[in-house]
Design a protein around this motif. Structure first.
Motif, PDB file in Angstrom:
ATOM      1  N   GLY A 106       0.805  -1.213   0.000  1.00 38.47           N
ATOM      2  CA  GLY A 106       0.000   0.000   0.000  1.00 38.47           C
ATOM      3  C   GLY A 106       0.841   1.268   0.000  1.00 38.47           C
ATOM      4  N   ALA A 107       0.172   2.379  -0.160  1.00 39.01           N
ATOM      5  CA  ALA A 107       0.783   3.709  -0.088  1.00 39.01           C
ATOM      6  C   ALA A 107      -0.306   4.671   0.401  1.00 39.01           C
ATOM      7  N   LYS A 108       0.029   5.909   0.503  1.00 32.38           N
ATOM      8  CA  LYS A 108      -0.847   6.913   1.101  1.00 32.38           C
ATOM      9  C   LYS A 108      -2.231   6.971   0.458  1.00 32.38           C
ATOM     10  N   VAL A 109      -3.254   7.093   1.323  1.00 28.19           N
ATOM     11  CA  VAL A 109      -4.620   7.346   0.869  1.00 28.19           C
ATOM     12  C   VAL A 109      -4.989   8.772   1.267  1.00 28.19           C
ATOM     13  N   ASN A 110      -5.483   9.544   0.314  1.00 27.64           N
ATOM     14  CA  ASN A 110      -5.947  10.910   0.586  1.00 27.64           C
ATOM     15  C   ASN A 110      -7.454  10.880   0.807  1.00 27.64           C
ATOM     16  N   GLY A 111      -7.825  10.853   2.075  1.00 26.41           N
ATOM     17  CA  GLY A 111      -9.245  10.693   2.390  1.00 26.41           C
ATOM     18  C   GLY A 111      -9.670   9.278   2.085  1.00 26.41           C
ATOM     19  N   THR A 112     -10.408   9.106   0.985  1.00 30.85           N
ATOM     20  CA  THR A 112     -10.762   7.764   0.516  1.00 30.85           C
ATOM     21  C   THR A 112     -10.241   7.509  -0.899  1.00 30.85           C
ATOM     22  N   SER A 113      -9.433   8.426  -1.403  1.00 29.54           N
ATOM     23  CA  SER A 113      -8.909   8.322  -2.768  1.00 29.54           C
ATOM     24  C   SER A 113      -7.427   7.966  -2.737  1.00 29.54           C
ATOM     25  N   PRO A 114      -6.966   7.186  -3.699  1.00 26.41           N
ATOM     26  CA  PRO A 114      -5.548   6.811  -3.712  1.00 26.41           C
ATOM     27  C   PRO A 114      -4.649   7.990  -4.061  1.00 26.41           C
ATOM     28  N   SER A 115      -3.504   8.038  -3.413  1.00 32.63           N
ATOM     29  CA  SER A 115      -2.481   9.006  -3.788  1.00 32.63           C
ATOM     30  C   SER A 115      -1.892   8.615  -5.132  1.00 32.63           C
ATOM     31  N   LEU A 116      -0.998   9.449  -5.645  1.00 30.87           N
ATOM     32  CA  LEU A 116      -0.365   9.155  -6.931  1.00 30.87           C
ATOM     33  C   LEU A 116       0.351   7.813  -6.887  1.00 30.87           C
ATOM     34  N   SER A 117       1.142   7.578  -5.828  1.00 34.29           N
ATOM     35  CA  SER A 117       1.887   6.320  -5.731  1.00 34.29           C
ATOM     36  C   SER A 117       0.953   5.124  -5.622  1.00 34.29           C
ATOM     37  N   LEU A 118      -0.099   5.259  -4.818  1.00 35.08           N
ATOM     38  CA  LEU A 118      -1.030   4.151  -4.667  1.00 35.08           C
ATOM     39  C   LEU A 118      -1.786   3.892  -5.968  1.00 35.08           C
ATOM     40  N   ASN A 119      -2.154   4.943  -6.662  1.00 31.32           N
ATOM     41  CA  ASN A 119      -2.844   4.769  -7.940  1.00 31.32           C
ATOM     42  C   ASN A 119      -1.951   4.044  -8.955  1.00 31.32           C
ATOM     43  N   ASP A 120      -0.660   4.361  -8.948  1.00 32.33           N
ATOM     44  CA  ASP A 120       0.279   3.664  -9.832  1.00 32.33           C
ATOM     45  C   ASP A 120       0.315   2.181  -9.497  1.00 32.33           C
ATOM     46  N   ARG A 121       0.293   1.849  -8.219  1.00 35.76           N
ATOM     47  CA  ARG A 121       0.347   0.441  -7.797  1.00 35.76           C
ATOM     48  C   ARG A 121      -0.968  -0.270  -8.130  1.00 35.76           C
ATOM     49  N   ILE A 122      -2.076   0.425  -7.977  1.00 39.46           N
ATOM     50  CA  ILE A 122      -3.373  -0.159  -8.333  1.00 39.46           C
ATOM     51  C   ILE A 122      -3.421  -0.465  -9.826  1.00 39.46           C
ATOM     52  N   ARG A 123      -2.930   0.461 -10.636  1.00 38.79           N
ATOM     53  CA  ARG A 123      -2.920   0.258 -12.084  1.00 38.79           C
ATOM     54  C   ARG A 123      -2.059  -0.947 -12.465  1.00 38.79           C
ATOM     55  N   ALA A 124      -0.889  -1.067 -11.828  1.00 34.82           N
ATOM     56  CA  ALA A 124      -0.012  -2.204 -12.118  1.00 34.82           C
ATOM     57  C   ALA A 124      -0.637  -3.510 -11.635  1.00 34.82           C
ATOM     58  N   ALA A 125      -1.310  -3.458 -10.483  1.00 36.58           N
ATOM     59  CA  ALA A 125      -1.969  -4.660  -9.959  1.00 36.58           C
ATOM     60  C   ALA A 125      -3.082  -5.107 -10.891  1.00 36.58           C
ATOM     61  N   TYR A 126      -3.855  -4.158 -11.394  1.00 40.07           N
ATOM     62  CA  TYR A 126      -4.938  -4.487 -12.330  1.00 40.07           C
ATOM     63  C   TYR A 126      -4.383  -5.164 -13.587  1.00 40.07           C
ATOM     64  N   THR A 127      -3.305  -4.616 -14.127  1.00 39.40           N
ATOM     65  CA  THR A 127      -2.701  -5.197 -15.329  1.00 39.40           C
ATOM     66  C   THR A 127      -2.203  -6.615 -15.059  1.00 39.40           C
ATOM     67  N   TYR A 128      -1.520  -6.784 -13.944  1.00 46.28           N
ATOM     68  CA  TYR A 128      -0.953  -8.102 -13.633  1.00 46.28           C
ATOM     69  C   TYR A 128      -2.058  -9.131 -13.383  1.00 46.28           C
TER      70      TYR A 128
END
Length: 259
Positions: A106-128
């Motif tokens: 994981g990485a930082k969550v801004n409120g209930t939305s993913p931070s830039l780093s977390l969004n990058d990891r979510i995108r990579a997780a989705y692809t994988y």
């Protein structure tokens, strides 16, 4: 009198790096380590200037100090460069390797939305996960005091919204450090399956893969790195440089800290 303008111009050089450092450290989000590097450059220049001034009255002492400073500076640059090369080589990972389990850090969550780093990891997780339909992902990350939901929950919501089967997503929502991410995730796998795996996929930002693999080795597992590309180039540069400090912090102090 003629020397005064030259003296002013001379000291404007380190002042320029100090201003750059202040700009990146305080004014630009996600670039604080670049700021520290510019502060360091300014400090080194000032040290050489002061040693040059000291030579006028204490030549021998100044020469010894200047030689010592130069040796330490060269040694530091060499260590930094070697460490950075190792981090860069590890950052490629092995994204084409199929894994039964992949731990998504994981990485930082801004409120209930993913931070830039977390969004990058979510995108990579989705692809994988899309390319490897038999893989189970352990989404690992607790909830900080300034986060509306846990990092694991944020990743779960984002991935299920993109169509990933929730049965393939196991939540580990207590971890507050990379060490805990891995230990708690391995314990969760063992709890659900009765077997502690010897090899796992480890998905994180590309700059973080080498250090994360050190944590995995401490946990007794081999980690197959799956990189999440950092989407902003300047932030990627900042974190790749900062990661050198993170690696040495781990090697010297043991590394049980949040990142």
């Amino acid at each position: 009198m003629k020397k005064a303008p030259l003296l002013i111009l001379k000291w404007l050089f380190p002042a320029f790096f100090m201003m750059l450092g202040l700009f990146f450290y305080a004014a630009v989000h996600g670039h604080s380590f670049l700021g520290l590097i510019f502060f360091g450059i300014a400090g080194v220049i000032c040290c050489y200037y002061l040693l040059a001034m000291l030579k006028k009255n204490h030549l021998t002492v100044a020469k010894v100090l200047q030689t010592l400073l130069s040796i330490l500076l060269c040694l530091g640059i060499a260590i930094f460069t070697i460490t950075e090369v190792i981090i860069l080589r590890a950052s490629a990972g092995s994204p084409d390797t199929k894994c039964q389990y992949v731990v998504v850090l994981g990485a930082k969550v801004n409120g209930t939305s993913p931070s830039l780093s977390l969004n990058d990891r979510i995108r990579a997780a989705y692809t994988y996960l899309s390319e490897n339909p038999d893989t189970i992902a352990i989404l690992s990350g607790g909830q900080g005091a300034d986060e509306g939901i846990s990092e694991a929950q944020c990743m779960f919501e984002q991935l299920t919204a993109r169509g990933i089967d929730p049965e393939r997503l196991w939540l580990e929502d207590k971890a507050t450090s990379t060490w805990e991410n891995l230990n708690f995730s391995l314990a969760l796998i063992e709890e659900k399956t009765g077997v502690r795996p010897s090899t796992i996929g480890l998905l994180s930002s590309e700059y973080h893969l080498f250090r994360a693999s050190l944590f995995a080795a401490d946990c007794g597992v081999d980690a197959i790195g799956i990189p999440a590309a950092t989407s902003w180039f300047s932030i990627r540069v900042n974190y790749f440089l900062r990661e050198v400090a993170g690696v040495w912090h781990y090697l010297i102090l043991g590394g049980q800290y949040h990142d």
